[in-house]
Design a protein around this motif. Sequence first.
Motif, short mmCIF file in Angstrom:
data_model
loop_
_atom_site.label_atom_id
_atom_site.label_comp_id
_atom_site.label_asym_id
_atom_site.label_seq_id
_atom_site.Cartn_x
_atom_site.Cartn_y
_atom_site.Cartn_z
N LEU A 172 -6.81 -9.23 9.26
CA LEU A 172 -7.20 -8.79 7.92
C LEU A 172 -8.72 -8.69 7.87
O LEU A 172 -9.42 -9.65 8.23
N ASP A 173 -9.22 -7.54 7.41
CA ASP A 173 -10.68 -7.36 7.36
C ASP A 173 -11.30 -8.15 6.22
O ASP A 173 -12.37 -8.74 6.37
N PHE A 174 -10.63 -8.14 5.07
CA PHE A 174 -11.20 -8.84 3.92
C PHE A 174 -11.00 -10.34 4.12
O PHE A 174 -9.99 -10.78 4.67
N GLN A 175 -11.95 -11.10 3.60
CA GLN A 175 -11.95 -12.54 3.90
C GLN A 175 -11.00 -13.36 3.02
O GLN A 175 -10.38 -14.31 3.49
N GLU A 176 -10.92 -13.02 1.73
CA GLU A 176 -10.17 -13.89 0.81
C GLU A 176 -9.30 -13.09 -0.15
O GLU A 176 -9.78 -12.15 -0.80
N PHE A 177 -8.06 -13.50 -0.22
CA PHE A 177 -7.09 -12.91 -1.15
C PHE A 177 -6.69 -14.01 -2.12
O PHE A 177 -5.98 -14.94 -1.74
N MET A 178 -7.17 -13.89 -3.35
CA MET A 178 -7.04 -15.02 -4.28
C MET A 178 -6.07 -14.73 -5.42
O MET A 178 -5.96 -13.58 -5.86
N ARG A 235 -3.36 -4.96 6.93
CA ARG A 235 -3.77 -4.12 5.80
C ARG A 235 -3.95 -4.93 4.52
O ARG A 235 -3.11 -5.77 4.16
N THR A 236 -5.04 -4.64 3.82
CA THR A 236 -5.33 -5.29 2.55
C THR A 236 -4.17 -5.15 1.57
O THR A 236 -3.77 -6.11 0.92
N ASP A 249 0.34 -6.98 -1.79
CA ASP A 249 1.78 -6.84 -2.14
C ASP A 249 2.48 -8.19 -2.01
O ASP A 249 3.32 -8.55 -2.84
N LEU A 250 2.15 -8.93 -0.97
CA LEU A 250 2.78 -10.25 -0.77
C LEU A 250 2.41 -11.21 -1.90
O LEU A 250 3.23 -12.02 -2.35
N ALA A 274 -11.70 1.52 -5.98
CA ALA A 274 -11.18 2.12 -7.22
C ALA A 274 -9.66 2.22 -7.13
O ALA A 274 -8.94 1.91 -8.10
N GLY A 275 -9.16 2.60 -5.96
CA GLY A 275 -7.71 2.69 -5.75
C GLY A 275 -7.06 1.33 -5.89
O GLY A 275 -6.01 1.19 -6.55
N LEU A 276 -7.66 0.32 -5.32
CA LEU A 276 -7.08 -1.03 -5.40
C LEU A 276 -7.05 -1.52 -6.85
O LEU A 276 -6.05 -2.08 -7.31
N VAL A 277 -8.16 -1.29 -7.57
CA VAL A 277 -8.24 -1.78 -8.96
C VAL A 277 -7.21 -1.06 -9.84
O VAL A 277 -6.65 -1.66 -10.76
N SER A 278 -6.93 0.23 -9.51
CA SER A 278 -5.94 0.90 -10.37
C SER A 278 -4.51 0.50 -9.99
O SER A 278 -3.62 0.55 -10.82
#
Length: 441
Positions: free
Chosen positions: A173-179, A229-230, A235-236, A288-292
């Motif tokens: 995963l490229d992004f560091q934190e999924f909160m 993938r982010t 989704d999880l 922008a895609g993620l936020v929507s």
Amino acid sequence: MSVVHLVYHSEYDEAFLIKSVRGRWVLDSRGNPTVQVKVVTEGLGVGVGYAPSGASTGTHEALELRDGGKEFHGKGVKRAVENVNKMIAPVIIGMDSRKQYEIDMKMVEIDGTKNKARIGGNAIVATSIAVAKAAAHTMEVPLYQYIGGKQANVLPVPMLNIINGGVHAGNKLDFQEFMIVPAGFTSFSDALRASVEVYHELKNILKNKFGPLAINVGDEGGFAPPLERTRDALDLLIEAIKAAGYSPGDQIALALDVASSRLFKQGKGVYVVEGVELTSDKLLEYYAGLVSDYPIVSIEDPFHEEDFETFARFTSEFGSKILIVGDDLFVTNPERLSRGIATRAANAILVKVNQVGTLSETFTVVDMAKTAGYRTIISHRSGETEDTTISDIAVGVRAGLIKTGAPARGERTAKYNRLLEIEEEVEKPEYPGFTVFPRKP
Ligand SMILES: C=C(OP(=O)(O)O)C(=O)O
Ligand SMILES: [Mg+2]
């Protein structure tokens, strides 16, 4: 008016004079040595401070002094400990422990460098915290009240990093934190309970989908599943929130720390995300895609630590929807924050005491941020100890938000447990919920 006010009585009182200062090395949560400092006052108030340690550190942070050489693979803190005992202790012994600012500035002065490189940010931060705790103990008040007065009653909304990526995990995963962000509750304890339920649902989902190895955890106690993938990680999180019986967005929202300086390729001026090279414009479109598509309330370090310009563009377009948080961008540094305020680079700041090195400078930054209408998130580091000071700081300065990892692993749970204790202790605990975000997603 200052939002932070250390309870300070000017009358001379021998009980508050610093009697001893002792530094030693102890271990952090990654098994690396770090600095612990114990300060004792004449009135036998005891304060113990620790230096936490980052992995995705900003270039402009206070320097963490490490020995190099063979011991501890170069990560020893012998010199930093010696600096506490030989350089700091002789100067601050006999000073009034309530004079936090004078003591902090004394350390800055004897260090004499811009980034605390001589004595070490780790030596200085552990001492600064120990001094405040010793004064509070001598005064017989809890640290959050010593920092914020009797009226300190606002519990922070926690941002719990339950999927780890980037340099904190061994996955792709490229992004560091999924909160997850439990903002749709009326008390801290309810919010924490719900988050823990989601954490356990996520564990079951990961085990069922990917097998038992997928529930291994990263540096901050979040799972480090074999994802790339982010969107799969997000989704999880949504699946786990629903499985726990909560409503995504309404009760539990999502937040990201991209820590994008690590994805930025200096020479080419692009970010590499999921194997694709993206310009800053393309990356902005990606967000922008993620936020929507997801109930995201906050994105930290969306662009690299020198890119105030794209930060500002992102803030002007999305600042009314989500928090845009500067961590590596601001490094809890007053000068970098003023540049951010002047250029409208963000609308929130991650506050880490060891990035700047002293409590006094941290409080200055919090004051500046609040005055400018920025949200403040008090944060742990990926390398932590059992120290719970950040919980007291979050309540003391009415930060409104705290980021301290998954609700598992002792060095993280210690902070949550301290907040549960504070919630019971204060007369009328408040939980700000969605009011600390621009809007409910
Ligand atoms: C907590 C973080 O990680 P580290 O301590 O590694 O900088 C962060 O980047 O927000
Ligand atoms: Mg960060």
